[in-house]
Design an enzyme around this catalytic site. Sequence first.
Site, PDB file in Angstrom:
ATOM      1  N   ARG A  54      40.711  43.450  29.203  1.00  0.00           N
ATOM      2  CA  ARG A  54      40.041  43.770  30.472  1.00  0.00           C
ATOM      3  C   ARG A  54      40.932  44.675  31.292  1.00  0.00           C
ATOM      4  NH1 ARG A  54      43.652  42.476  33.348  1.00  0.00           N
ATOM      5  NH2 ARG A  54      42.422  43.188  35.097  1.00  0.00           N
ATOM      6  N   ASP A  89      37.913  50.332  39.485  1.00  0.00           N
ATOM      7  CA  ASP A  89      37.092  50.431  38.270  1.00  0.00           C
ATOM      8  C   ASP A  89      36.241  51.679  38.283  1.00  0.00           C
ATOM      9  OD1 ASP A  89      37.586  47.385  38.791  1.00  0.00           O
ATOM     10  OD2 ASP A  89      37.213  47.650  36.646  1.00  0.00           O
TER      11      ASP A  89
HETATM   12  C1  LIG Z   1      43.761  48.863  36.339  1.00  0.00           C
HETATM   13  S1  LIG Z   1      42.610  47.577  36.132  1.00  0.00           S
HETATM   14  C2  LIG Z   1      41.293  48.020  37.134  1.00  0.00           C
HETATM   15  C3  LIG Z   1      40.424  46.826  37.536  1.00  0.00           C
HETATM   16  O1  LIG Z   1      39.811  46.136  36.408  1.00  0.00           O
HETATM   17  C4  LIG Z   1      39.737  44.728  36.735  1.00  0.00           C
HETATM   18  O2  LIG Z   1      38.474  44.169  36.486  1.00  0.00           O
HETATM   19  P1  LIG Z   1      38.294  43.151  35.227  1.00  0.00           P
HETATM   20  O3  LIG Z   1      39.415  42.159  35.273  1.00  0.00           O
HETATM   21  O4  LIG Z   1      36.925  42.533  35.451  1.00  0.00           O
HETATM   22  O5  LIG Z   1      38.331  44.046  34.002  1.00  0.00           O
HETATM   23  C5  LIG Z   1      40.010  44.694  38.215  1.00  0.00           C
HETATM   24  O6  LIG Z   1      38.877  45.096  38.959  1.00  0.00           O
HETATM   25  C6  LIG Z   1      41.118  45.722  38.278  1.00  0.00           C
HETATM   26  O7  LIG Z   1      41.488  46.036  39.545  1.00  0.00           O
END
Ligand SMILES: CSC[C@H]1O[C@H](OP(=O)(O)O)[C@H](O)[C@@H]1O
Length: 353
Positions: free
Chosen positions: A47, A236
């Site tokens: 993720r 994101d």
């Molecule tokens: C550099 S990571 C960007 C972003 O991705 C994460 O979301 P997720 O854990 O659901 O993949 C989170 O929003 C981070 O800030």
Amino acid sequence: MTIPISVIWKDEQLTILDQRLLPQTVHYETLETLEQVHEAIFQLKVRGAPAIGIAAAYGLALAAKRHDTADVGLFRHRVKKDADYLVASRPTAVNLAWAIARLVNRIEQAKTVTQAKAQLIEEAQLIRDEDEAACRNIGELALELLADKEKVMTICNAGSIATAKYGTALAPFHLGQERGREFEVYACETRPLFQGARLTVWELQQAGVDVTLITDSMAAHTIGAKGIEAIIVGADRITANGDTANKIGTLNLAILAHAYGIPFYVAAPVSTFDLSLETGSAIPIEERAAEEVAAIGTQQIAPAGTKVFNPAFDVTPANYITAIITERGVIRPNDRQIIEAQLYAEPLKGETI
Ligand SMILES: CSC[C@H]1O[C@H](OP(=O)(O)O)[C@H](O)[C@@H]1O
């Protein structure tokens, strides 16, 4: 002290750190099929916007090795189908679609299947290497912005394990640690999947960075009680005017930063920008399963059948963002010209890895 890595490509094998099992278990899983890569992204085994893009890119190249045809046109068609399948795994992080599009475009002019297969792997490696260099540059620029700051808050995990290495929001803490710069990082637990409590705390402890865990609801009080001097988060998807989608709870912190008069920084590589969208209202916000909120693991905390709203991201309007830190420079949002100029400017002659 180590800076953990979550996506590894070695001997033409794709191995990922299963982030669902952290911090109790550090388990690396080799993914062999397109379906396994799709599931790993959907289930948040891997993720973080950049890491999702990198894993998907390697996954597409890996799956393409299995396409047994000498017809390069048919090969491209099969790769495109695989690409659409991977892009559908999660909708909000633009890095996923951006990385996949780079691979599909890369083989447009391939003359043979053999050449195309090699180009896919090469492009995936390029994406990974560029991201590591980008994160390092982001860390350098963030260190400059945080030169007179010590107590910094963050949410979710925009760290090394969410990228190729170093992270975005956490990059200054990793680089600072290498140079003896002391930070006190306050990590919001980040319900419902606890990326802050499980991942950011673990990652910063691995690196020897001073980190304190708080619940998301403690953020407002903590900023005042502990004298938090800045907030830095990942992203994101960032639209043409600087509106930014990030983990749910980020908007709360942006509003708090505004209320307390402290800087609110977004740290993200330019691959996170989506200039096709004018404002954040157009960003697709992933909604996930009710169980993620109504239970913690196997422990039910809300009555069975409770109605749940579970958006995985929120959008922070550009006017709440002090600056967006990219590998190509620091952008003050709300000015499309600046954003376009920065994005298409020559990459910074950052320190090479
Ligand atoms: C550099 S990571 C960007 C972003 O991705 C994460 O979301 P997720 O854990 O659901 O993949 C989170 O929003 C981070 O800030």
